[in-house]
Structures are given as C-alpha cells and as structure tokens.
Design a protein around this motif. Structure first.
Motif, PDB file in Angstrom:
ATOM      1  N   PRO A 120       0.779  -1.217   0.043  1.00  0.00           N
ATOM      2  CA  PRO A 120      -0.071   0.091   0.019  1.00  0.00           C
ATOM      3  C   PRO A 120       1.191   1.361   0.118  1.00  0.00           C
ATOM      4  CG  PRO A 120      -0.916  -1.449   1.636  1.00  0.00           C
ATOM      5  CD  PRO A 120       0.381  -2.236   1.100  1.00  0.00           C
ATOM      6  N   ASP A 121       0.302   2.352  -0.667  1.00  0.00           N
ATOM      7  CA  ASP A 121       1.174   3.650  -0.584  1.00  0.00           C
ATOM      8  C   ASP A 121       0.767   4.372   0.570  1.00  0.00           C
ATOM      9  OD1 ASP A 121       1.770   6.190  -1.203  1.00  0.00           O
ATOM     10  OD2 ASP A 121       1.026   6.272  -3.066  1.00  0.00           O
ATOM     11  N   PRO A 122       1.841   4.687   1.370  1.00  0.00           N
ATOM     12  CA  PRO A 122       1.633   5.208   2.595  1.00  0.00           C
ATOM     13  C   PRO A 122       1.057   6.645   2.527  1.00  0.00           C
ATOM     14  CG  PRO A 122       3.876   5.036   2.184  1.00  0.00           C
ATOM     15  CD  PRO A 122       3.287   4.342   1.187  1.00  0.00           C
ATOM     16  N   SER A 123       1.055   7.104   1.303  1.00  0.00           N
ATOM     17  CA  SER A 123       0.652   8.591   1.265  1.00  0.00           C
ATOM     18  C   SER A 123      -0.546   8.827   1.049  1.00  0.00           C
ATOM     19  CB  SER A 123       1.379   9.391  -0.042  1.00  0.00           C
ATOM     20  OG  SER A 123       1.219   8.602  -1.188  1.00  0.00           O
ATOM     21  N   ARG A 124      -1.526   7.488   0.735  1.00  0.00           N
ATOM     22  CA  ARG A 124      -2.899   7.361   0.575  1.00  0.00           C
ATOM     23  C   ARG A 124      -3.532   6.889   1.673  1.00  0.00           C
ATOM     24  NH1 ARG A 124      -3.026   4.020  -5.011  1.00  0.00           N
ATOM     25  NH2 ARG A 124      -5.288   4.311  -4.360  1.00  0.00           N
ATOM     26  N   ARG A 125      -4.958   7.378   1.480  1.00  0.00           N
ATOM     27  CA  ARG A 125      -5.798   6.498   2.639  1.00  0.00           C
ATOM     28  C   ARG A 125      -6.140   4.943   2.287  1.00  0.00           C
ATOM     29  NH1 ARG A 125      -6.552   9.539   7.139  1.00  0.00           N
ATOM     30  NH2 ARG A 125      -6.925  11.827   6.992  1.00  0.00           N
ATOM     31  N   SER A 126      -6.311   4.386   3.425  1.00  0.00           N
ATOM     32  CA  SER A 126      -6.532   2.910   3.163  1.00  0.00           C
ATOM     33  C   SER A 126      -7.441   2.340   4.334  1.00  0.00           C
ATOM     34  CB  SER A 126      -5.323   2.138   3.424  1.00  0.00           C
ATOM     35  OG  SER A 126      -4.339   2.278   2.588  1.00  0.00           O
ATOM     36  N   ALA A 153     -13.040   6.094  -5.421  1.00  0.00           N
ATOM     37  CA  ALA A 153     -12.594   7.587  -4.715  1.00  0.00           C
ATOM     38  C   ALA A 153     -11.090   7.605  -4.358  1.00  0.00           C
ATOM     39  CB  ALA A 153     -13.446   7.691  -3.737  1.00  0.00           C
ATOM     40  N   GLY A 154     -10.113   6.306  -4.730  1.00  0.00           N
ATOM     41  CA  GLY A 154      -8.788   6.535  -4.654  1.00  0.00           C
ATOM     42  C   GLY A 154      -8.404   5.958  -3.280  1.00  0.00           C
ATOM     43  N   VAL A 155      -9.214   5.372  -2.323  1.00  0.00           N
ATOM     44  CA  VAL A 155      -8.887   4.784  -1.243  1.00  0.00           C
ATOM     45  C   VAL A 155      -8.378   3.287  -1.406  1.00  0.00           C
ATOM     46  CG1 VAL A 155      -9.767   3.824   1.090  1.00  0.00           C
ATOM     47  CG2 VAL A 155     -10.588   6.068   0.165  1.00  0.00           C
ATOM     48  N   GLN A 156      -7.442   2.879  -0.887  1.00  0.00           N
ATOM     49  CA  GLN A 156      -6.836   1.757  -0.993  1.00  0.00           C
ATOM     50  C   GLN A 156      -7.529   0.514   0.018  1.00  0.00           C
ATOM     51  OE1 GLN A 156      -2.010   2.094  -1.609  1.00  0.00           O
ATOM     52  NE2 GLN A 156      -2.861   3.241   0.073  1.00  0.00           N
ATOM     53  N   VAL A 157      -8.171  -0.282  -0.489  1.00  0.00           N
ATOM     54  CA  VAL A 157      -8.856  -1.245   0.221  1.00  0.00           C
ATOM     55  C   VAL A 157      -8.000  -2.568   0.474  1.00  0.00           C
ATOM     56  CG1 VAL A 157     -10.980  -2.822   0.235  1.00  0.00           C
ATOM     57  CG2 VAL A 157     -11.015  -0.915  -0.868  1.00  0.00           C
ATOM     58  N   ILE A 158      -8.011  -2.784   1.952  1.00  0.00           N
ATOM     59  CA  ILE A 158      -7.121  -3.787   2.390  1.00  0.00           C
ATOM     60  C   ILE A 158      -8.243  -4.821   2.964  1.00  0.00           C
ATOM     61  CG2 ILE A 158      -5.520  -4.365   4.035  1.00  0.00           C
ATOM     62  CD1 ILE A 158      -4.318  -1.557   3.757  1.00  0.00           C
ATOM     63  N   SER A 159      -7.969  -6.258   2.945  1.00  0.00           N
ATOM     64  CA  SER A 159      -8.575  -7.215   3.620  1.00  0.00           C
ATOM     65  C   SER A 159      -7.702  -8.578   3.695  1.00  0.00           C
ATOM     66  CB  SER A 159      -9.959  -7.318   2.961  1.00  0.00           C
ATOM     67  OG  SER A 159     -11.080  -8.095   3.614  1.00  0.00           O
ATOM     68  N   GLY A 160      -8.640  -9.615   3.900  1.00  0.00           N
ATOM     69  CA  GLY A 160      -7.929 -10.944   4.159  1.00  0.00           C
ATOM     70  C   GLY A 160      -8.271 -12.144   2.891  1.00  0.00           C
ATOM     71  N   MET A 161      -9.014 -11.686   2.207  1.00  0.00           N
ATOM     72  CA  MET A 161      -9.062 -12.428   0.911  1.00  0.00           C
ATOM     73  C   MET A 161      -9.971 -13.891   1.198  1.00  0.00           C
ATOM     74  SD  MET A 161      -6.658 -13.645  -2.108  1.00  0.00           S
ATOM     75  CE  MET A 161      -6.593 -15.420  -1.752  1.00  0.00           C
ATOM     76  N   GLU A 175     -13.427  -4.029  -9.417  1.00  0.00           N
ATOM     77  CA  GLU A 175     -14.594  -3.751 -10.397  1.00  0.00           C
ATOM     78  C   GLU A 175     -14.420  -2.100 -10.440  1.00  0.00           C
ATOM     79  OE1 GLU A 175     -17.522  -7.483  -9.677  1.00  0.00           O
ATOM     80  OE2 GLU A 175     -17.934  -5.363  -8.574  1.00  0.00           O
ATOM     81  N   SER A 176     -13.797  -1.414  -9.594  1.00  0.00           N
ATOM     82  CA  SER A 176     -13.846   0.049  -9.652  1.00  0.00           C
ATOM     83  C   SER A 176     -12.728   0.613 -10.383  1.00  0.00           C
ATOM     84  CB  SER A 176     -14.090   0.820  -8.292  1.00  0.00           C
ATOM     85  OG  SER A 176     -12.710   0.411  -7.654  1.00  0.00           O
ATOM     86  N   GLY A 177     -11.708  -0.468 -10.493  1.00  0.00           N
ATOM     87  CA  GLY A 177     -10.307  -0.141 -11.123  1.00  0.00           C
ATOM     88  C   GLY A 177      -9.342   0.618 -10.090  1.00  0.00           C
ATOM     89  N   GLY A 178      -9.908   0.355  -8.737  1.00  0.00           N
ATOM     90  CA  GLY A 178      -8.864   0.976  -7.719  1.00  0.00           C
ATOM     91  C   GLY A 178      -7.907  -0.258  -7.226  1.00  0.00           C
ATOM     92  N   ASP A 179      -7.297   0.318  -6.062  1.00  0.00           N
ATOM     93  CA  ASP A 179      -6.085  -0.856  -5.602  1.00  0.00           C
ATOM     94  C   ASP A 179      -6.705  -1.433  -4.339  1.00  0.00           C
ATOM     95  OD1 ASP A 179      -4.500   0.447  -7.754  1.00  0.00           O
ATOM     96  OD2 ASP A 179      -3.638   2.015  -6.326  1.00  0.00           O
ATOM     97  N   THR A 180      -6.370  -2.796  -4.239  1.00  0.00           N
ATOM     98  CA  THR A 180      -6.675  -3.573  -3.249  1.00  0.00           C
ATOM     99  C   THR A 180      -5.616  -4.509  -2.971  1.00  0.00           C
ATOM    100  OG1 THR A 180      -8.275  -4.898  -2.422  1.00  0.00           O
ATOM    101  CG2 THR A 180      -7.735  -5.238  -4.567  1.00  0.00           C
TER     102      THR A 180
END
Length: 368
Positions: A120-126, A153-161, A175-180
């Motif tokens: 994760p990019d530390p400069s972005r919200r997660s 909206a640019g927030v990194q989504v973190i989970s446990g799969m 699906e949103s094209g964001g980072d996870t």
C-alpha cells in the motif's frame, strides 16, 4: 569461520539477502535479531563477523554462533532466495528501507513480509474491510458496494481474501479499477481459499498479496488473528460489515482500537446473528456508517459530480497508457480500469475507426 567468504558479495551482494539469511537462521527471533542488529548495525556485518565478535553479543550462545556461521545454512538460504526471485516474491525485512512505516509503529510488528505485487502507498488513505465468511446477501452487497465506492475514490482497500465479506470487498475494489491488497493467513504463494484463485491473481496485478508467514505455509486457524493486526496496522480505519458475537472481525476491530485506528460499522438488524458483533461495536463507540460517502466525508474525500465526470475520462487515459507499452487484452483492460465492458468495446471501436488503435489478434489491442 566455517561459513564465511563464498557468498559474501558475488552472489549475495544485497543487504536484503543478508536480512533474509539472518531471519532464517534457526533460533533467531525478533529479540535476538534486535540484539545482533543493534550491535553490528547491518546484517551483512553479522554475516562477516568472526566467532569471537559474535561472542561479544549478550545472549548469543555457542550453539547459535554455530548456526550463524554454518556454511550449509548459508548455501540453503542462497538457494531459497533465488527461488523467491524466480517466483516473483519480494522479501521485505523490518530493517529494510521498504518496510511499511505503519507496521513499524505497532506493538508486535512482523519480522518480515513476503510480497507479491506491491505494498500500500503510505501517502494514500487505506480502509480495511472485514466481516463474516458466511455473510448474507445483504453483507455481500454492502462489502462489494463499499469496496467499489471507496476504491473508486482513490482509497486503498485492504482485507484478508477470505470467503464472504473479504472476497467481495476485494471484488468491488477491482471492479472500480482501484487498488486492493490482501493479507493472508498462509504463505504468500498459497491461494486460500482455493475458490479465490482468480481473485488472487487479480489482486496481485492490481495491488498486492502479502504475508508474514514463510513461503509454502498452509492456512491454520491460529494464523488468522495474527494477520488481522497487519490489516488494521496498514489501514487508517477498519470497516466491519457483518460479525457474530464471537468473530475474527472483532479481533481486527480490537487491534485497530489498540493501534489508535478508526472503526466503522454497518449497523445490522437487532436479533440477527450476524449483526450482534456490529451492533455491540456501535454501542462501544464505533462509528456507524450508512453509505460509502460517510467514510469519504469523514476523511474529507467526498467527490462532487464534477469530480466523477473527470474520473470517467481517466479510465480512457489509462487504457491509452497501457496500450502504449504492449498489446493488451480486452479482459485485462476491463480488470485494470474497472470500465464497463460494453463502454470499453464502444470506445475501442471508436479509436479503431480513428486509426488510433488496432486489433492485432482476437481480443488483443495495441496503439496503431
């Protein structure tokens, strides 16, 4: 010294390898590693140290010195390091420059991480999204919606799969094209559960897969509470979608509270088994949320309609950037950008007529 010399610079010239070797020496845990690093400053200097120099470190026994100076152990470490590189697995040590700062601040940080993809990019919200494995249809839809809107909206989504809420949160983000990013309770090379193998590959390409457990480690119940502290540590806040009274998601929420993170909860119906844990968190002071906008507004990230219009154009720019590097399949474009497949095809046909894009084989495109 029995193990010194052969691999010092020509094969293992990177400090990251020395850290990998040191962490893998039998009998060395975080405390011993701290002593050695505190005394020598760098893992490469531990590697090059004589037996006499190692004896000067408090608590380092003769048997441990034998393990540290073992030629066989160093040879095995070199071979396993090469295997990691060949499989595209990156090793990140607590003492390395690329170790996440957020993890350094928690009480019991991992000694190391194994990573496929990125961090994760530390400069972005997660935001970490967690919840029940056997979630309801409502829980599935909420996890997917929040993952989609937050990542969009640019927030990194973190989970446990995991099955259920975790998997659907990742899916919505993709699906949103964001980072996870997925933190696993097994080795980073092990897809668990097996039904998520396609999801695993998508997350690896769009964000990253990480674990503190050695490569090849199979999933066990005791590993999941361990990984939960990493999910919360890497996140600004945790969103609990559905949770029973005794739930692993509540362990993640507790870890988040201990780490001073925000805890958000989607309220549930009173009396529902999968709502008991969520409603109790609200009673204990967690923030109830009714839509993804509540979290975005909390962090000052709420988008206007005008912003959304600009986002619609951004996927087109991303497609052109992808095509400028190499031929790309329609499926990969859809996965990477989160664009609607019909709209994507319409745009590609338009670019083909304009002469900007050509279809080099069925379903594969490049810039003309």
């Amino acid at each position: 010294m029995s193990g010194q010399g052969k691999y010092d610079t020509s094969v293992c010239g990177q400090e990251s390898w020395y850290l990998y070797w040191l962490a893998g020496v039998p009998g060395i845990g975080m405390r011993t590693m701290q002593k050695l690093m505190g005394h020598f400053g760098r893992a490469s200097r531990v590697y090059q140290a004589s037996c006499e120099e190692l004896q000067q470190v408090s608590g380092i026994t003769p048997s441990l010195i034998e393990q540290i100076t073992s030629r066989e152990g160093r040879d095995q470490s070199r071979q396993s390091w090469s295997a990691l590189s060949q499989r595209g697995i990156r090793y990140v040590s607590f003492y390395g420059d690329d170790y996440p700062e957020r993890l350094q601040k928690i009480f019991d940080p991992p000694v190391h991480l194994y990573v496929r993809g990125g961090l994760p990019d530390p400069s972005r919200r997660s935001i970490g999204i967690v919840g029940a494995r056997n979630c309801t249809l409502y829980g599935r839809d909420m996890a997917r919606l929040f993952g989609y809107r937050l990542a969009g909206a640019g927030v990194q989504v973190i989970s446990g799969m995991a099955k259920g809420v975790d998997g659907w949160a990742h899916q919505g983000a993709l699906e949103s094209g964001g980072d996870t990013f997925a933190v696993l309770g097994c080795g980073v090379d092990v897809c668990y559960p097996a039904i998520h193998c396609r999801l695993y590959e998508s997350i690896r390409l769009r964000g990253g897969i990480l674990s503190e457990l050695p490569v090849g480690t199979k999933a066990r119940p005791g590993f999941f509470p361990m990984r939960n502290r990493i999910i919360s540590a890497l996140s600004d806040g945790i969103l609990v979608v559905e949770a029973r009274e005794r739930s692993g998601s509540l362990i993640t929420a507790d870890a988040a509270l201990d780490q001073g993170k925000d805890v958000f909860v989607i309220p549930g119906r009173i009396g529902d088994e999968l709502s008991v844990g969520c409603n109790r968190l609200i009673r204990q002071g967690a923030v109830p949320v009714l839509s993804p906008s509540d979290i975005l507004e909390y962090y000052g990230l709420a988008q206007t309609e005008e912003d959304s219009g600009e986002d619609l154009l951004s996927w087109k720019r991303e497609i052109l950037h992808m095509l400028s590097k190499q031929p790309v399949s329609l499926t990969e474009m859809e996965l990477q950008t989160g664009a609607d497949r019909t709209e994507l095809l319409r745009q590609l046909i338009k670019w083909k007529k304009q002469g900007r894009v050509r279809e080099i084989s069925r379903g594969y495109f490049s810039l003309s």
